[in-house]
Design an enzyme around this catalytic site. Structure first.
Site, PDB file in Angstrom:
ATOM      1  N   PRO A  66       0.849  -1.192   0.000  1.00  0.00           N
ATOM      2  CA  PRO A  66       0.000   0.000   0.000  1.00  0.00           C
ATOM      3  C   PRO A  66       0.888   1.247   0.000  1.00  0.00           C
ATOM      4  O   PRO A  66       1.990   1.217   0.558  1.00  0.00           O
ATOM      5  CB  PRO A  66      -0.788  -0.125   1.304  1.00  0.00           C
ATOM      6  CG  PRO A  66       0.054  -1.006   2.182  1.00  0.00           C
ATOM      7  CD  PRO A  66       0.765  -1.946   1.249  1.00  0.00           C
ATOM      8  N   HIS A  67       0.424   2.305  -0.624  1.00  0.00           N
ATOM      9  CA  HIS A  67       1.252   3.509  -0.679  1.00  0.00           C
ATOM     10  C   HIS A  67       0.407   4.726  -0.963  1.00  0.00           C
ATOM     11  O   HIS A  67      -0.700   4.621  -1.484  1.00  0.00           O
ATOM     12  CB  HIS A  67       2.340   3.359  -1.749  1.00  0.00           C
ATOM     13  CG  HIS A  67       1.809   3.009  -3.113  1.00  0.00           C
ATOM     14  ND1 HIS A  67       1.511   1.714  -3.473  1.00  0.00           N
ATOM     15  CD2 HIS A  67       1.514   3.771  -4.181  1.00  0.00           C
ATOM     16  CE1 HIS A  67       1.069   1.705  -4.725  1.00  0.00           C
ATOM     17  NE2 HIS A  67       1.056   2.935  -5.188  1.00  0.00           N
TER      18      HIS A  67
END
Lengths: 149, 89
Positions: A66-67
Site C-alpha cells: 500500500p502507498h
C-alpha cells in the site's frame, strides 16, 4: 534508494493483528506517525485507502505494498508488518496477505521518489528467497538486515 | 516474433497502477511476451506485475516489447498503444 534510510526498527511490526485491510493500514500509519514520518495520520490513511480503491496493491505472493502521496506525510517513509492472521486484500492472485510494506511520500516530493522505492522493493520481492527471509525473520534487526541493499 | 520499442509517456512512469493495467492487458493474450528496458539485459515477463515494477521505468524511458505466439501482433500493438496512451494519466 537505500531502503534502510527510510525504514527504521520502530516502523517494523512483526506481529500485527488486523482484521481488515483498513485496520492494517491504520496501524501501520500509526507506526509512521509515532516516529514523525507522518504528520497527519488520518489524512495519510485516507489517501492510501483512496489509492487502494482504484486498484488493490496486493501484488501476489502474500505481499501488499500500500502507498500514498499525501499532505499528511512529512518525509519519505516506510513501514513493514507481518500479520498474525492473513488479511484479505483483494490481491491480484486473490490470496490473502501475510505481510505488507506501507510507503508514504510527501505531496511535493511525489515524483520519482515513490517509483524508486517501489522499484527497489519489487526487485527484491520477486525472489522467493527474499520473501522467505522476511517470513522467517523474528526481530526488526533481522528484517533490516534482509533489506540492506 | 513481433517486437516494438515504446517510450514511457506518463509523468510518474511505471508505478503500480500502470503496471497493473499493463499486466491485466498482457494476460489477455496467449502469446509469450517479454520486455526489456532498452539497453539492459534483464528480460521480464509483463504478465507478472512484480517483473514490470522491477524494471523501474521512468518517464522517457525506452522499452522493447516482444511477443511470440498465435496473437503476437495484436499483443505487441495493444501493449504499445497502452504505453502510448500514458495510461490515461
Amino acid at each position: 534508494m537505500i531502503i534502510t534510510e527510510i525504514l527504521t526498527k520502530e516502523t517494523i511490526h512483526l506481529h500485527l493483528s488486523a482484521d481488515s485491510k483498513t485496520a492494517a493500514i491504520e496501524q501501520m500509519a500509526t507506526l509512521l506517525s509515532e516516529q514523525g514520518f507522518v504528520s497527519d495520520a488520518q489524512q495519510f490513511v485516507s489517501d492510501v485507502l483512496k489509492r487502494e480503491e482504484s486498484s488493490s496493491t496486493g501484488i501476489g505472493f502474500g505481499v501488499a505494498i500500500p502507498h500514498g502521496k499525501s499532505a499528511g506525510v512529512a518525509k519519505p517513509a516506510l513501514a513493514f508488518a507481518k500479520f498474525e492472521q492473513p488479511v484479505e486484500w483483494k490481491s491480484i492472485d486473490e490470496k490473502p496477505v501475510s505481510m505488507a510494506f506501507l510507503i508514504g511520500v510527501p505531496l511535493e516530493q511525489a515524483g520519482q521518489e515513490h517509483l524508486k522505492i517501489l522499484t527497489t522493493l519489487a526487485r527484491k520481492i520477486i525472489h522467493e528467497s527474499f520473501r522467505d527471509q522476511l517470513l522467517q525473520a523474528t526481530t526488526p534487526e533481522e528484517i533490516l538486515q534482509t533489506l540492506q541493499f | 516474433m513481433v517486437t516494438q520499442t515504446s517510450i514511457i509517456q506518463n509523468e510518474q512512469g511505471f508505478h503500480m497502477r500502470p503496471a497493473q493495467l499493463f499486466t491485466e492487458l498482457a494476460n489477455t493474450f496467449e502469446s509469450e511476451i517479454t520486455m526489456t528496458a532498452t539497453g539492459e539485459d534483464d528480460e521480464i515477463n509483463p504478465k507478472s506485475i512484480l517483473g514490470l515494477m522491477a524494471l523501474g521505468l521512468e518517464k522517457g524511458a525506452s522499452v522493447t516489447i516482444s511477443a511470440e505466439g498465435p496473437d503476437e501482433a495484436e499483443a505487441v500493438a495493444a501493449l504499445a498503444a497502452l504505453i502510448a496512451s500514458g495510461f490515461g494519466e
